[in-house]
Scaffold this motif. Structure first.
Motif, PDB file in Angstrom:
ATOM      1  N   GLU B 121     -63.513  32.292  44.089  1.00  0.00           N
ATOM      2  CA  GLU B 121     -63.127  32.229  42.673  1.00  0.00           C
ATOM      3  C   GLU B 121     -64.091  31.337  41.902  1.00  0.00           C
ATOM      4  OE1 GLU B 121     -61.221  33.950  39.915  1.00  0.00           O
ATOM      5  OE2 GLU B 121     -60.704  34.347  42.016  1.00  0.00           O
ATOM      6  N   ARG B 122     -64.436  30.185  42.518  1.00  0.00           N
ATOM      7  CA  ARG B 122     -65.395  29.272  41.877  1.00  0.00           C
ATOM      8  C   ARG B 122     -66.746  29.959  41.701  1.00  0.00           C
ATOM      9  NH1 ARG B 122     -63.036  25.102  44.597  1.00  0.00           N
ATOM     10  NH2 ARG B 122     -64.367  25.348  46.424  1.00  0.00           N
ATOM     11  N   THR B 125     -66.652  32.355  38.861  1.00  0.00           N
ATOM     12  CA  THR B 125     -66.693  31.657  37.575  1.00  0.00           C
ATOM     13  C   THR B 125     -68.116  31.214  37.261  1.00  0.00           C
ATOM     14  OG1 THR B 125     -64.474  30.880  38.047  1.00  0.00           O
ATOM     15  CG2 THR B 125     -65.641  29.771  36.260  1.00  0.00           C
TER      16      THR B 125
END
Lengths: 120, 283
Positions: B121-122, B125
């Motif tokens: 997820e990081r 992003t």
């Protein structure tokens, strides 16, 4: 005296003749032996001894049954059943311990091969 | 006296009995003691209890009937019951340990999966932010290029050629006749060129090429064109463009773009070309 001895021998023969043939006990002993064989007790040194004892005791019981020694045969079969059950218990314990070790080895291998571990 | 004798005989009898306990009974006692001190106490209490009952039956038979064959058989079975209880306990413990291992591994995998998902997820992003930055940067550059092209169009021509983007400046705009020093008016115009070049791709390389008409000797024109190219290069560098990304060379009269027979043609041939090479292009 002679009469007394004859009488006692007669009673003993009657007792032997009246003791039922241990059919169920024989079935139980053979069942325990078969279970041990199916669980691989023949290939496990710890269990192999008790399987062999069980087989020998069943054989002895058969001899005793032919001699109409039903009571002795019954007790021999009790021993045979106990030895067969012990062979089964040891085989099961060994199997579970082997599965535990295999599971542990697999997890160690998985921990080594997962690429993300330790790379954060 | 008779009573004392009876008691003595009884004691001797019991002592004899105790001493002559059959080996099956001795083995059964040992097996039970071993089982009760081992894992069976926790892992297989029912089996251990059953073994104790068997041992009690053997002891009872021995105390009542002595070391008969039946007592031996009962004791033999009692010993086996104790061994079975112990083996069953080992099995139960192995199963429990395996289940515990699997549960721990599963928990660790779950934790790792969560961590990996969070990392992913990081990364997503960050990737999104990088894409946005790149898009913004591209937009800024395109806008700068558009503005620079519009500014240049007033006094220069800009063409896209295989060797790169070519900005052509008229020699008469930059230099007096036979001179290599930039005219003051030329500096103002070159400011815009230099600014536009600075805003180009920071990795792009530039070649400034001086060209003359065919009047005069070839060596003279070669030298004049080289010095004019050097003047332009130096000025652009003085405006902040990196010196190691810009070269100057003189072509003399060798690369005419118009007929040297007419004044207009010769005027077109007197020029300075600034070639912005695409990134990775051969020199």
């Amino acid at each position: 005296m002679k009469r007394a001895i004859i009488a006692m021998a007669g009673i003993a023969t009657a007792c032997a003749a009246t003791y039922p043939v241990p059919v169920q006990r024989m079935a139980d002993a053979q069942s325990a032996r078969r279970s041990a064989v199916e669980l691989g007790a023949n290939n496990l040194p710890d269990a192999q001894l008790y399987l062999k004892l069980s087989e020998e005791e069943i054989a002895k019981a058969n001899v005793l049954l032919k001699e109409n020694e039903n009571r002795r045969a019954d007790f021999m079969l009790i021993r045979a059943k106990a030895d067969g059950e012990l062979a089964v218990a040891i085989a099961r314990a060994k199997k579970s311990e082997a599965e535990e070790k295999q599971s542990l080895d697999q997890q160690k291998l998985r921990a080594k091969t997962i690429p993300f571990q330790g790379a954060r | 006296m008779k009573r004392a004798t009876t008691i003595g005989v009884s004691l001797l009898f019991f002592a004899a009995c105790a001493a002559t306990a059959p080996k099956e009974l001795l083995n059964a006692r040992t097996a039970y003691n071993q089982a009760s001190a081992g894992p069976a106490a926790d892992a297989n209490p029912a089996g251990l209890h059953s073994a104790k009952e068997s041992l009690d039956a053997a002891e009872d038979s021995f105390s009542k009937h002595g070391a008969t064959q039946e007592t031996n058989d009962i004791a033999y079975v009692a010993g086996r019951r104790a061994q079975i209880a112990e083996a069953n306990a080992r099995e139960v413990q192995a199963i429990q340990r395996k289940e515990q291992q699997i549960a721990q591994a599963s928990a660790a995998q779950g934790e790792q999966l969560q961590q990996t998902s969070a990392d992913l997820e990081r990364a997503k992003t960050q990737l999104g932010a990088t894409h946005q930055q790149l898009a913004d940067e591209r937009q800024r550059r395109e806008e700068a290029e558009r503005q620079a092209a519009a500014a240049l169009a007033a006094f220069a021509t800009v063409k896209q050629e295989p060797r790169g983007m070519v900005i052509t400046l008229s020699g008469s705009v930059l230099f007096a006749s036979n001179k290599a020093e930039l005219l003051p008016s030329a500096r103002v115009k070159l400011n815009e060129v230099a600014d536009a070049l600075t805003k180009q791709d920071p990795k792009a390389k530039i070649i400034v090429e001086g060209n003359t008409d065919s009047q005069g000797s070839a060596p003279y024109n070669q030298e004049l064109s080289r010095r004019r190219a050097e003047s332009v290069r130096n000025y652009i560098v003085s405006r902040g463009f990196s010196a190691d990304r810009i070269q100057a060379r003189g072509n003399g009269l060798t690369n005419p773009i118009a007929d040297n027979k007419s004044p207009e043609g010769r005027a077109n041939n007197r020029r300075v070309e600034i070639v912005v090479q695409p990134v990775g292009a051969a020199q």
